[in-house]
Design a protein around this motif. Sequence first.
Motif, short mmCIF file in Angstrom:
data_model
loop_
_atom_site.label_atom_id
_atom_site.label_comp_id
_atom_site.label_asym_id
_atom_site.label_seq_id
_atom_site.Cartn_x
_atom_site.Cartn_y
_atom_site.Cartn_z
N SER A 59 0.86 -1.19 0.00
CA SER A 59 0.00 0.00 0.00
C SER A 59 0.89 1.24 0.00
CB SER A 59 -0.87 0.02 1.27
OG SER A 59 -0.05 0.19 2.41
N GLY A 60 0.27 2.40 -0.13
CA GLY A 60 1.02 3.65 -0.03
C GLY A 60 1.55 3.85 1.39
N THR A 61 0.77 3.39 2.37
CA THR A 61 1.21 3.52 3.76
C THR A 61 2.46 2.68 4.01
OG1 THR A 61 -1.14 3.76 4.31
CG2 THR A 61 0.38 3.45 6.16
N LEU A 101 5.46 4.50 2.47
CA LEU A 101 5.99 5.57 3.30
C LEU A 101 6.80 5.02 4.47
CD1 LEU A 101 2.85 7.88 3.44
CD2 LEU A 101 5.14 8.66 2.77
N THR A 150 -2.73 16.73 5.15
CA THR A 150 -2.51 15.55 4.33
C THR A 150 -3.38 14.44 4.89
OG1 THR A 150 -0.84 13.91 3.61
CG2 THR A 150 -0.49 14.89 5.77
N PHE A 151 -3.38 13.30 4.22
CA PHE A 151 -4.07 12.12 4.72
C PHE A 151 -3.23 11.55 5.88
CE2 PHE A 151 -5.00 7.45 4.17
CZ PHE A 151 -6.27 7.52 4.70
N ALA A 189 -2.16 8.81 6.72
CA ALA A 189 -1.14 7.79 6.44
C ALA A 189 0.28 8.38 6.52
CB ALA A 189 -1.35 7.17 5.07
N THR A 190 0.42 9.66 6.15
CA THR A 190 1.75 10.29 6.18
C THR A 190 2.32 10.24 7.60
OG1 THR A 190 0.85 11.83 4.53
CG2 THR A 190 3.05 12.32 5.39
N ASP A 223 6.01 12.20 -0.37
CA ASP A 223 4.74 11.50 -0.37
C ASP A 223 4.10 11.82 -1.71
OD1 ASP A 223 2.13 10.62 -0.20
OD2 ASP A 223 1.91 11.12 1.93
N CYS A 276 1.85 9.94 -3.16
CA CYS A 276 0.69 9.05 -3.24
C CYS A 276 -0.45 9.60 -4.09
CB CYS A 276 0.19 8.72 -1.84
SG CYS A 276 1.27 7.56 -0.98
N GLN A 277 -0.45 10.92 -4.33
CA GLN A 277 -1.51 11.51 -5.17
C GLN A 277 -0.95 12.05 -6.48
OE1 GLN A 277 -3.71 14.46 -2.90
NE2 GLN A 277 -4.28 12.99 -1.32
N SER A 295 0.89 5.41 -3.79
CA SER A 295 -0.25 4.55 -3.46
C SER A 295 -0.95 4.18 -4.76
CB SER A 295 -1.23 5.30 -2.56
OG SER A 295 -2.47 4.61 -2.50
N TYR A 346 -4.06 2.78 -4.39
CA TYR A 346 -5.43 2.64 -3.90
C TYR A 346 -6.37 2.91 -5.09
CZ TYR A 346 -9.34 3.33 -0.67
OH TYR A 346 -10.52 3.22 0.02
N LYS A 352 -6.83 6.41 -6.81
CA LYS A 352 -5.68 7.25 -7.20
C LYS A 352 -5.55 7.30 -8.73
CE LYS A 352 -4.93 7.94 -2.92
NZ LYS A 352 -3.90 7.78 -1.92
N ALA A 406 -2.39 -1.59 -3.06
CA ALA A 406 -1.05 -1.71 -3.64
C ALA A 406 -0.31 -0.38 -3.49
CB ALA A 406 -1.12 -2.09 -5.12
N TYR A 437 -8.85 17.71 3.15
CA TYR A 437 -9.44 16.91 4.21
C TYR A 437 -10.11 17.85 5.18
CZ TYR A 437 -6.74 13.36 1.89
OH TYR A 437 -6.24 12.54 0.92
C1 LIG Z 1 -3.64 7.60 -0.42
C2 LIG Z 1 -2.61 8.29 0.34
C3 LIG Z 1 -1.73 7.63 1.21
C4 LIG Z 1 -1.88 6.18 1.62
O1 LIG Z 1 -1.97 5.28 0.61
P1 LIG Z 1 -2.67 3.85 0.88
O2 LIG Z 1 -2.38 3.10 -0.38
O3 LIG Z 1 -4.13 4.11 1.08
O4 LIG Z 1 -2.04 3.24 2.06
C5 LIG Z 1 -0.70 8.36 1.80
N1 LIG Z 1 -0.57 9.69 1.59
C6 LIG Z 1 -1.42 10.37 0.80
C7 LIG Z 1 -1.20 11.83 0.60
C8 LIG Z 1 -2.47 9.70 0.17
O5 LIG Z 1 -3.31 10.40 -0.60
#
Ligand SMILES: *Cc1c(COP(=O)(O)O)cnc(C)c1O
Length: 402
Positions: free
Chosen positions: A61-63, A66, A87-88, A90-91, A177, A179-180, A207, A209, A212, A220, A337
């Motif tokens: 995953s993206g998490t 990171l 941010t989300f 997960a960061t 990060d 992820c986006q 990420s 997800y 995305k 993934a 968010y």
């Molecule tokens: C989606 C996202 C994540 C986490 O990714 P996952 O695949 O959901 O674990 C981390 N940081 C940002 C900014 C995200 O948008």
Amino acid sequence: MNQHIPFLDLVTPHRELEEEIVALVRDALRHARFIGGPMVEEFEKEFAAFCGTKHAVGVGSGTDALRFALLAADIRPGDGVITVPYTFIATTEAISQAGAEPLFVDIDSRTYNMNPERLRAFLLEQCATDRATGRTIHRATGRPVTAVIPVHIYGQPAEMDAIRELAEQHRLTVIEDACQAHGAEYYSRRDGRWQKAGSMSAAAAFSFYPGKNLGACGEAGAVTTNSDEIASRIRMIRDHGQAQKYYHDREGYNGRLDAIQAGILSLKLKKLTAGNRQRRDAARRYHELLRDVPEIVLPYEPEGCHSVYHLYVIRSRERAALQDFLSARQIGTGMHYPLPLHLQKAYAGRMDMNGSLAASESASAEILSLPMYPGLTAGQQEQVAAGIRAFAASRAVQPVAS
Ligand SMILES: *Cc1c(COP(=O)(O)O)cnc(C)c1O
């Protein structure tokens, strides 16, 4: 007459690929290499080439991406890692789960990305250099500050030149990060060329997800890096710390990418550039349709930044009313968010406040994400814009009688 416009459409893109995806799954059932294997290696090569990096390592995953990037870059338990509260979660989860402590600096209120001036102020005013080691120390806590994670929020690259320069001066490892931001580009004046998100730091997290810009049909992620050392560490960390089956050099995680997701990602990667172009076209169209609507702030793309518009985010002082109004007209929206991380219950009493985070707080109260995806049509966008105009007209302040 109004047609329902979803905030996100995850059905159509998979319908177009349905036969290919089914064939790939059938294939996987025959060879039964479900975890790792050639499909994963193939995708890793393709994604590294797409990002312009030497390596891409697929993870769960993206998490994971990171967290593994921090561990592989040698961020230690007790270290401070600087990021943004906008941010989300997960960061910061990744920072905490690597044993480190998140430290926040505020964003720029136009780009919503890390404000390099705030980073500079934090480093100069709240940190000191340890004479013996040359390391940066957070004065309030005495912790070494060892890394900074800029987030390319909404698909727009952060101001990487300024951030990298400060990081070099203060000996911080930069981890993006991303992820986006699959495919986003930044013009580096320092390096004199355009660079892809994910290629501008020691290691970057992506990420995949489903929602995305490049999304799997499940969970993934990937880490990109130009470092052989970081790549090989991540390959170990994602697989229980083993370089060879059942011989463990360290403790790791179960954080591998599965073969079916990798195969699907390879199929969808072929469409990513076209999809990103469609998103940029849609953003331009929204801009044309909405630029003269009073009281609405549109996204700002600075020169030298090519956003891939993972999200198209406007701002309104009357966000809640606008969202309800659009929802009544069958228009889906989102909030990315609604509450910055330092104000989340999860962090109550835990965060040392390092100065004002006012830009993050006011953005969170006002942002609204409009429908944005590659198949969004001009007609649908006109309907969204008509809804926003109708809302603005209904709220128009009457001129004061003199
Ligand atoms: C989606 C996202 C994540 C986490 O990714 P996952 O695949 O959901 O674990 C981390 N940081 C940002 C900014 C995200 O948008």
